[in-house]
Design a protein around this motif. Structure first.
Motif, PDB file in Angstrom:
ATOM      1  N   LEU A  94      14.931 232.759  63.015  1.00 16.70           N
ATOM      2  CA  LEU A  94      13.870 233.770  63.155  1.00 16.70           C
ATOM      3  C   LEU A  94      12.473 233.156  63.149  1.00 16.70           C
ATOM      4  O   LEU A  94      11.569 233.686  63.803  1.00 16.70           O
ATOM      5  N   ARG A  95      12.279 232.053  62.454  1.00 19.45           N
ATOM      6  CA  ARG A  95      10.969 231.396  62.493  1.00 19.45           C
ATOM      7  C   ARG A  95      10.705 230.808  63.883  1.00 19.45           C
ATOM      8  O   ARG A  95       9.588 230.909  64.412  1.00 19.45           O
ATOM      9  N   GLU A  96      11.733 230.176  64.457  1.00 21.74           N
ATOM     10  CA  GLU A  96      11.588 229.609  65.801  1.00 21.74           C
ATOM     11  C   GLU A  96      11.384 230.705  66.833  1.00 21.74           C
ATOM     12  O   GLU A  96      10.549 230.572  67.742  1.00 21.74           O
ATOM     13  N   ALA A  97      12.135 231.793  66.694  1.00 24.50           N
ATOM     14  CA  ALA A  97      11.997 232.919  67.625  1.00 24.50           C
ATOM     15  C   ALA A  97      10.609 233.540  67.519  1.00 24.50           C
ATOM     16  O   ALA A  97      10.006 233.928  68.524  1.00 24.50           O
ATOM     17  N   ALA A  98      10.093 233.636  66.299  1.00 25.48           N
ATOM     18  CA  ALA A  98       8.759 234.205  66.072  1.00 25.48           C
ATOM     19  C   ALA A  98       7.684 233.364  66.765  1.00 25.48           C
ATOM     20  O   ALA A  98       6.757 233.894  67.388  1.00 25.48           O
ATOM     21  N   LYS A  99       7.841 232.045  66.658  1.00 24.49           N
ATOM     22  CA  LYS A  99       6.895 231.138  67.319  1.00 24.49           C
ATOM     23  C   LYS A  99       6.967 231.304  68.830  1.00 24.49           C
ATOM     24  O   LYS A  99       5.950 231.308  69.524  1.00 24.49           O
ATOM     25  N   GLU A 100       8.190 231.471  69.341  1.00 27.34           N
ATOM     26  CA  GLU A 100       8.402 231.656  70.780  1.00 27.34           C
ATOM     27  C   GLU A 100       7.750 232.943  71.266  1.00 27.34           C
ATOM     28  O   GLU A 100       7.184 232.991  72.370  1.00 27.34           O
ATOM     29  N   LEU A 101       7.811 234.004  70.441  1.00 22.20           N
ATOM     30  CA  LEU A 101       7.294 235.317  70.838  1.00 22.20           C
ATOM     31  C   LEU A 101       5.844 235.536  70.434  1.00 22.20           C
ATOM     32  O   LEU A 101       5.228 236.519  70.845  1.00 22.20           O
ATOM     33  N   GLY A 102       5.314 234.654  69.587  1.00 22.03           N
ATOM     34  CA  GLY A 102       3.940 234.824  69.114  1.00 22.03           C
ATOM     35  C   GLY A 102       3.794 235.959  68.122  1.00 22.03           C
ATOM     36  O   GLY A 102       2.740 236.615  68.059  1.00 22.03           O
ATOM     37  N   LEU A 103       4.838 236.197  67.324  1.00 21.33           N
ATOM     38  CA  LEU A 103       4.830 237.267  66.328  1.00 21.33           C
ATOM     39  C   LEU A 103       5.127 236.693  64.948  1.00 21.33           C
ATOM     40  O   LEU A 103       5.489 235.523  64.812  1.00 21.33           O
TER      41      LEU A 103
END
Length: 227
Positions: A94-103
């Protein structure tokens, strides 16, 4: 809590109760991402997923749970985002996904839950330790009241639980050959005959005339988890 739970089960077994546990050799579990949602949120999911009040209450509760239990958003890895356009998130935590989405990590998690209607699959790491601290896992695997399983949710697409194909090779390679926690014969017995007996499966689990001819050949010196 593992030590206390094992003592309760051991005492029950000593008193004549037919009780065991099953286990796979990884520090993660796989299930739907809505496992992180409290009961009050799930009871009226369709309404709460659209409510800002419910979302902010959930944000606070997740924050407190993280502080109390010590888990991190990086411990939650997306197996299958289960919504249109979500494939690029598969395999990311979820941290990596958040960085990918800018959220933020919370907004990312909430968005995945909302878009997938809680049906996204995730791996929850550090469930019973981590790669550097496997004392609990090893003790549970070696215990005579344990049997072995894969317990993996399988889908045609997405990131796979390593247990789905690696569980038995890892036990035979790492915990039998390398760590010497139990004998090869004992480990195989817990994967085959004892499991078949446990579930009342009469036609397999042992090599014998009249049984199903399900045979796996492997090299005991090289077998390992390649996941």
């Amino acid at each position: 809590m593992a030590d206390r739970v094992v003592k309760v089960i051991e005492k029950a077994a000593e008193n004549g109760m037919d009780v065991m546990w099953d286990i796979y050799p990884y520090n993660c579990s796989n299930t739907y991402i809505n496992i992180v949602l409290p009961a009050w949120f799930l009871e009226d999911f369709d309404r709460n997923i659209l409510s800002n009040f419910a979302k902010n209450r959930l944000r606070l509760e997740i924050f407190l749970i993280r502080k109390l239990l010590g888990f991190d958003f990086a411990d939650i890895q997306i197996m299958n985002a289960a919504f249109t356009g979500g494939k690029e998130l598969n395999g990311l935590n979820l941290r990596e996904a958040a960085k990918e989405l800018g959220l933020s990590s919370f907004e990312t998690m909430f968005g995945i839950i909302k878009k997938s209607k809680g049906k996204a699959l995730a791996l929850f790491h550090r469930f019973s330790g981590d790669e550097g601290h496997q004392e609990i896992l090893e003790a549970l695997i070696a215990h005579p009241l344990s049997l072995y399983e894969t317990d993996a949710v399988m889908r045609r697409e997405g990131f796979k639980n390593p247990s789905s194909v690696g569980a038995f090779p890892k036990i035979l390679g790492k915990y039998v050959r390398e760590r010497g926690l139990l004998t090869l014969e004992d480990a195989i017995n817990r994967m085959t005959l004892r499991v078949a007996e446990r579930f009342g499966i009469k036609d397999r689990g042992v090599l014998r005339r009249g049984k199903s001819a399900d045979i796996v050949l492997f090299n005991r010196e090289t077998i390992q988890d390649n996941t």
